[in-house]
Structures are given as C-alpha cells and as structure tokens.
Design a protein around this motif. Structure first.
Motif, PDB file in Angstrom:
ATOM      1  N   GLY A 176      17.939  39.894  33.700  1.00 23.11           N
ATOM      2  CA  GLY A 176      17.323  40.538  32.544  1.00 23.11           C
ATOM      3  C   GLY A 176      17.671  42.015  32.477  1.00 23.11           C
ATOM      4  O   GLY A 176      17.325  42.780  33.373  1.00 23.11           O
ATOM      5  N   VAL A 179      13.969  46.892  30.270  1.00 26.22           N
ATOM      6  CA  VAL A 179      13.571  48.181  30.862  1.00 26.22           C
ATOM      7  C   VAL A 179      13.367  48.075  32.371  1.00 26.22           C
ATOM      8  O   VAL A 179      13.863  48.895  33.148  1.00 26.22           O
ATOM      9  CB  VAL A 179      12.277  48.685  30.190  1.00 26.22           C
ATOM     10  N   ILE A 180      12.635  47.052  32.810  1.00 28.72           N
ATOM     11  CA  ILE A 180      12.344  46.920  34.238  1.00 28.72           C
ATOM     12  C   ILE A 180      13.636  46.719  35.024  1.00 28.72           C
ATOM     13  O   ILE A 180      13.878  47.383  36.038  1.00 28.72           O
ATOM     14  CB  ILE A 180      11.371  45.739  34.500  1.00 28.72           C
ATOM     15  N   GLU A 183      15.665  50.065  35.144  1.00 28.96           N
ATOM     16  CA  GLU A 183      15.040  51.126  35.952  1.00 28.96           C
ATOM     17  C   GLU A 183      15.135  50.786  37.443  1.00 28.96           C
ATOM     18  O   GLU A 183      15.590  51.594  38.253  1.00 28.96           O
ATOM     19  CB  GLU A 183      13.574  51.332  35.540  1.00 28.96           C
ATOM     20  N   GLU A 199      22.410  39.126  32.057  1.00 25.35           N
ATOM     21  CA  GLU A 199      21.604  39.198  30.826  1.00 25.35           C
ATOM     22  C   GLU A 199      22.021  38.079  29.868  1.00 25.35           C
ATOM     23  O   GLU A 199      23.199  37.840  29.640  1.00 25.35           O
ATOM     24  CB  GLU A 199      21.791  40.580  30.172  1.00 25.35           C
ATOM     25  N   TYR A 200      21.032  37.443  29.299  1.00 23.90           N
ATOM     26  CA  TYR A 200      21.256  36.316  28.382  1.00 23.90           C
ATOM     27  C   TYR A 200      21.970  36.751  27.101  1.00 23.90           C
ATOM     28  O   TYR A 200      22.882  36.085  26.627  1.00 23.90           O
ATOM     29  CB  TYR A 200      19.896  35.697  28.033  1.00 23.90           C
ATOM     30  N   PRO A 206      17.610  44.686  24.548  1.00 26.99           N
ATOM     31  CA  PRO A 206      17.458  44.139  23.198  1.00 26.99           C
ATOM     32  C   PRO A 206      16.479  44.964  22.362  1.00 26.99           C
ATOM     33  O   PRO A 206      15.463  45.429  22.875  1.00 26.99           O
ATOM     34  CB  PRO A 206      16.905  42.725  23.443  1.00 26.99           C
ATOM     35  N   GLY A 268      10.845  39.683  31.234  1.00 24.59           N
ATOM     36  CA  GLY A 268       9.750  39.901  30.296  1.00 24.59           C
ATOM     37  C   GLY A 268       8.388  39.675  30.931  1.00 24.59           C
ATOM     38  O   GLY A 268       8.279  39.259  32.078  1.00 24.59           O
ATOM     39  N   VAL A 345      10.622  54.579  26.006  1.00 24.57           N
ATOM     40  CA  VAL A 345      11.459  55.380  26.909  1.00 24.57           C
ATOM     41  C   VAL A 345      11.931  54.536  28.094  1.00 24.57           C
ATOM     42  O   VAL A 345      11.158  53.756  28.646  1.00 24.57           O
ATOM     43  CB  VAL A 345      10.664  56.602  27.455  1.00 24.57           C
TER      44      VAL A 345
HETATM   45  P1  NAI Z   1      12.245  42.931  28.524  1.00 24.17           P
HETATM   46  O1  NAI Z   1      11.646  42.028  27.521  1.00 24.17           O
HETATM   47  O2  NAI Z   1      12.385  44.389  28.242  1.00 24.17           O
HETATM   48  O3  NAI Z   1      13.701  42.392  28.929  1.00 24.17           O
HETATM   49  C1  NAI Z   1      13.915  41.101  29.442  1.00 24.17           C
HETATM   50  C2  NAI Z   1      15.383  40.757  29.335  1.00 24.17           C
HETATM   51  O4  NAI Z   1      15.614  39.531  30.035  1.00 24.17           O
HETATM   52  C3  NAI Z   1      15.849  40.538  27.911  1.00 24.17           C
HETATM   53  O5  NAI Z   1      16.981  41.327  27.690  1.00 24.17           O
HETATM   54  C4  NAI Z   1      16.148  39.033  27.868  1.00 24.17           C
HETATM   55  O6  NAI Z   1      17.200  38.730  26.973  1.00 24.17           O
HETATM   56  C5  NAI Z   1      16.542  38.754  29.313  1.00 24.17           C
HETATM   57  N1  NAI Z   1      16.414  37.351  29.723  1.00 24.17           N
HETATM   58  C6  NAI Z   1      15.383  36.513  29.482  1.00 24.17           C
HETATM   59  N2  NAI Z   1      15.623  35.295  30.052  1.00 24.17           N
HETATM   60  C7  NAI Z   1      16.829  35.366  30.674  1.00 24.17           C
HETATM   61  C8  NAI Z   1      17.632  34.435  31.421  1.00 24.17           C
HETATM   62  N3  NAI Z   1      17.228  33.185  31.669  1.00 24.17           N
HETATM   63  N4  NAI Z   1      18.831  34.849  31.906  1.00 24.17           N
HETATM   64  C9  NAI Z   1      19.245  36.128  31.673  1.00 24.17           C
HETATM   65  N5  NAI Z   1      18.529  37.029  30.978  1.00 24.17           N
HETATM   66  C10 NAI Z   1      17.330  36.667  30.467  1.00 24.17           C
HETATM   67  O7  NAI Z   1      11.366  42.666  29.850  1.00 24.17           O
HETATM   68  P2  NAI Z   1      11.143  43.505  31.181  1.00 24.17           P
HETATM   69  O8  NAI Z   1      12.246  44.444  31.466  1.00 24.17           O
HETATM   70  O9  NAI Z   1      10.792  42.455  32.189  1.00 24.17           O
HETATM   71  O10 NAI Z   1       9.872  44.360  30.841  1.00 24.17           O
HETATM   72  C11 NAI Z   1       8.632  43.740  30.491  1.00 24.17           C
HETATM   73  C12 NAI Z   1       7.790  44.632  29.626  1.00 24.17           C
HETATM   74  O11 NAI Z   1       7.361  45.767  30.329  1.00 24.17           O
HETATM   75  C13 NAI Z   1       8.543  45.106  28.401  1.00 24.17           C
HETATM   76  O12 NAI Z   1       7.733  44.912  27.277  1.00 24.17           O
HETATM   77  C14 NAI Z   1       8.768  46.560  28.652  1.00 24.17           C
HETATM   78  O13 NAI Z   1       8.762  47.314  27.453  1.00 24.17           O
HETATM   79  C15 NAI Z   1       7.629  46.930  29.581  1.00 24.17           C
HETATM   80  N6  NAI Z   1       8.044  48.015  30.429  1.00 24.17           N
HETATM   81  C16 NAI Z   1       8.195  49.266  29.917  1.00 24.17           C
HETATM   82  C17 NAI Z   1       8.661  50.299  30.690  1.00 24.17           C
HETATM   83  C18 NAI Z   1       8.855  51.629  30.060  1.00 24.17           C
HETATM   84  O14 NAI Z   1       8.332  51.861  28.993  1.00 24.17           O
HETATM   85  N7  NAI Z   1       9.616  52.527  30.679  1.00 24.17           N
HETATM   86  C19 NAI Z   1       8.983  50.127  32.100  1.00 24.17           C
HETATM   87  C20 NAI Z   1       8.839  48.780  32.523  1.00 24.17           C
HETATM   88  C21 NAI Z   1       8.369  47.791  31.730  1.00 24.17           C
END
Ligand code: NAI
Length: 461
Positions: A176, A179-180, A183, A199-200, A206, A268, A345
C-alpha cells in the motif's frame, strides 16, 4: 452510577477535543477510554510516534548526506535503535500526559475501561452504568485486514507494529503506497532497510494531485524506495521470522514473489465500532461500516458520532474539528465544519501537503481553472538547506481568481499549506495572496510566487 451532560466514548483527537470544548462550554463531561493513556491512535500508535521516528531518521539522513557539504566533518552517527524507540516512547508519554493534565484542568472525568451503550442515555464501563443526556461515539478506526496476510505484529505488521520493531529489518515490503506506507517506508529506508512498496493502483497516494504524486514518487525513488505499481498482493506467508509476499501484476496477470524480513500492511483503515452495541440500539450504518450521521447526530436520539467512525477523511484534525463543532451544538450554539478546506499532509522529506480541489477533480467537474506554479529551485531559503526539489501549485478559478486548491511538495509543506487554508476560508483570490508581503528569505515566498504565477507571473521563475 454517575450522571453527565455528555459522555464521549474514545479519548483520541476527536473525543478529547470534543470533551475539552464541552467542559469549556459548561457541560458536565466524561470520556471513556480503555487504553492505558489518553490520545487514541494518533498520540499512542500513530501521528505522534511516527513523527518522532521521522524526525530522528531525517536527522540521520542530514548527518550522512549534508553535514560534510556544510563543513561539518567527522563520523556520521551510528543508530542505537532501542534508544530511538525510547525517545519515541518519551515523546508519546509527554503528549498523552499533557492530555491528562488538560482533563484535570477542565474537570473532565476519565472513565477508565471500554464502553458500551446498553440503552439510549446509558454508557456501561466495566460493571458500572453511567447516565448521559448526550453520548458521543469517537471510537476511531483500526487497520483494515488484507486477505491472505495474517498480522502477528512482528514479521507481518500494521502501523502499530512498525513503530516498535525489535530490530531494524534488512528488507521491508510495504503493501500500500498510501500515507502510512510512505511515511514508515521512509523511516526504515533512512535506517538502511531495502524498502519495496507494492501498490495496487498505477500511482502512489491515491487521490493526491497527479503531478505532485509523480514528483513525489520520483523523489522517493531517488531516496532508495522501490515501487511495484499496478500489483495486487495475493498473500503473505511467514517461516522462521521471514516473509514472502506474492503479488500479481494487473496488466498481464504475471505473478512474482518478494522476500522480506518484515512486511508492513498499510492498505487502509476501517471504522472501529465493535462492542458498542450499536446493532441492538438500531443505529443505522453506512455501507462501508461508518456510523450514519446528519450533523453528527446518529439515527438514535441523543447519540452522536464524529471522526474516523463516520464518513470523511480519516484524519486527526478532521476529527478534532468535528469534536469542537459537536460540542458547540450540544451547548446550544451552532457548530460547523468546512469540509472543503481540510488539509492533508504526508510527513516525509520533502513533505507533501494539499487542500481543496486537485486538477483532476476540477477537470472532472468541467470547471475552468488556471494554474500558478513555482519551483523551490527559485527559493533562496530552500536552496540553502538542500531542499529545492518540489513546487507549490495553486489552482484558481479562471474567471474570478478565487483559490480552489493548493498542492505543495517541498520543505515545510505541511505548515505552508495553512496560509492557503486561511485564504480559502476567507474566500480569497490568488491575487490576495500575491499582494501580501512575505518575509524574505522564507519558504512561504514560494506560495506567494505560485499565487503571482496565477496572474502576471512569478518573479523568480
Ligand atoms: P491509504 O488508504 O492512504 O492507502 C492504502 C493504499 O493501499 C492505497 O493506495 C491502496 O490502493 C493500496 N492497496 C489496498 N489493497 C492493496 C493490495 N491488496 N495490494 C496492494 N495495494 C493495496 O491507507 P493507509 O496508508 O493505510 O492509511 C490509513 C488512513 O490513515 C488514511 O486515511 C490516512 O489518511 C490516515 N493517515 C494519515 C496520516 C497523515 O495525515 N499524515 C498518517 C497516517 C495515516
């Protein structure tokens, strides 16, 4: 049994901010929190600890790559991983204790334990049932699972495990490119791990402005992160503390396997509402698991919800704003959140920040817009600190010049974006920013230059 005006379930940024504002507005307030410390995911296993590790590893990067250029000679620091983790834990404690202090100051009761709602107007914590005129669900979110990958928080980890690995992995596969993933991927790449992000989709981050996402990927690649895009992960297996990640390339269905010491599943998050008893209460839910709300009110009288548990971006500051707005509503005032101006951010180096519409969204809406862009190459301050990669892009209405969005990749982007947020809150035109005197030499000048570029042109371009 005690009785309150408001009981908030969840002591994260949504819940604790809501509680403080409720108390300030004269409401008798309690917060139910089952963790050992207040602050929720953000302070304990999210935003704050990740920023500590990003800061420490950025300092290491500076020492390794830029100190000698500035005439600072000598051996680069070596990494004492347990000490870095201890520093991170100290940062967490300082922050969570700070919230505890604010609770005492505002006379907010902390009901320790996990809460449930046995009936409208009642919250059960342990064996005790408390009464409340209003109940707020601020229970946040949890990592969503990935079929075929079993999380053990050691070899296959979520963001929580990634913040406390027993040792720095030699190789890390991040599933994935959100953001996580980026970072934490940055943290371990700077610590010497070989990081591959799978990444998918065909682009990273995205939803981000496509031009920014492309530049971001190029910069991260230069920093050593590898990307496999358009790849659906099929499964993760582990043996003897090592992992194998199998993925399929979407364009030709070919399968490949990556070996890793550690796998971070960052695909996610999903709302965390388990165990509250919402089904028995008849609370309506959205298709994707969020609590259904209208102005934060659920379909059950006296029951409200905010933050990651409801629809919208899963961001601490969105939850905080909703918490404050709801407190105002509960106190009989009018609370409001402007969802058009919520910044996002990514705290990598360089930082990436955005607010408002992307070019893609404006095109899709058929809106006539203009673009003002300015590269940090033309910013003296950025050049002085080796951070001249990146740019500021301001999107404004073609006819009225009103700012519709801004996208920044560059130094302190996460702070710079707020200048544009304030401007947007006031309905400003790009020219308003362009005519505002900006101190020299600051990174903010790049924002002004981008605003100038929406009109007759930037000066240093
Ligand atoms: P995300 O939703 O930002 O990204 C997940 C990514 O995983 C997507 O690009 C998706 O296409 C990909 N993905 C999903 N299934 C997959 C698969 N089977 N194979 C390959 N890729 C796949 O989720 P993330 O990074 O886990 O963050 C979760 C939430 O926490 C988000 O809403 C984010 O905004 C929030 N967050 C915000 C931060 C900040 O504001 N700095 C820091 C950390 C988290």
């Amino acid at each position: 049994m005690a009785s309150f005006d408001v009981i908030i379930i969840g002591g994260g940024p949504g819940g604790y901010v809501c509680a403080i504002r409720c108390a300030q507005l004269g409401l008798k307030t309690a917060v139910v929190e089952g963790r050992e410390a207040l602050g929720g995911t953000c302070l304990n296993v999210g935003c704050i600890p990740s920023k500590a590790l990003l800061h420490a590893t950025h300092a290491l990067h500076e020492a390794e790559h830029n100190f000698a250029k500035m005439g600072l000679k000598g051996k680069s620091p070596s990494v004492d991983w347990p000490q870095m983790l201890a520093y991170k834990d100290e940062v967490i404690e300082g922050n969570t204790k700070g919230i505890e202090f604010l609770f005492k100051k505002n006379k907010i009761t902390w009901l320790k334990g996990w809460g449930s709602i046995p009936a409208p107007g009642q919250v059960k914590v342990g064996d005790e049932v408390h009464e409340a005129k209003n109940i707020v669900i601020a229970t946040g979110s949890e990592p969503s699972s990935l079929p075929g990958a079993e999380i053990d928080e050691k070899t296959v980890v979520t963001s929580t495990g990634a913040l406390a690995l027993s040792k720095i992995p030699k190789s890390l596969v991040v599933i994935g490119a959100g953001v996580i993933g980026l970072e934490m991927g940055s943290v371990y790449a700077r610590l010497g791990a070989e990081v591959t992000v799978v990444e998918y989709l065909d682009a990273i981050t995205p939803g981000m402005d496509a031009e920014v996402a492309k530049t971001f990927q190029r910069i991260l690649s230069k920093q050593g992160l590898k990307f496999v895009l358009g790849a659906a992960v099929q499964g993760v297996t582990t043996k003897g503390g090592k992992a194998k990640v199998t993925y399929k390339l979407r364009k030709n269905d070919s399968e490949a396997v990556l070996d890793a010491d550690c796998v971070l599943v960052a695909t996610g998050r999903k709302p965390f509402t388990e165990g509250l008893g919402l089904e028995a209460l008849g609370v309506e839910m959205e298709k994707r698991g969020q609590v259904k709300t209208h102005h934060f009110a659920t379909t059950v009288k006296g029951l409200y919800a905010i933050g990651d548990a409801i629809v919208g971006p899963m961001l601490a500051h969105k939850a905080e704003d909703e918490g404050m707005a709801l407190a105002e509503i509960l106190a009989g005032k009018s609370g409001h959140v402007n969802y058009d101006v919520i910044p996002g951010v990514v705290y990598t180096t360089p930082e990436v920040a955005s607010v408002g519409k992307t070019e893609e969204q404006l095109k899709e809406a058929g809106r006539a817009y203009k673009v003002g862009k300015f590269s940090f190459m033309g910013n003296g301050r950025a050049k002085a600190v080796f951070q001249s990669e990146g740019f500021v892009k301001i999107l404004a209405d073609k006819d009225t010049d009103r700012i519709l969005g801004a996208h920044i990749i560059g130094p302190m982007a996460g702070d710079l974006i707020h200048e544009v947020c304030v401007a947007m809150e006031f309905g400003a035109a790009a020219q308003d920013l362009a005519l505002t005197c900006h101190a020299h030499p600051t990174y903010s000048e790049a924002v002004r230059e981008a605003a100038l570029a929406c009109g007759d042109g930037a000066i240093h371009a």
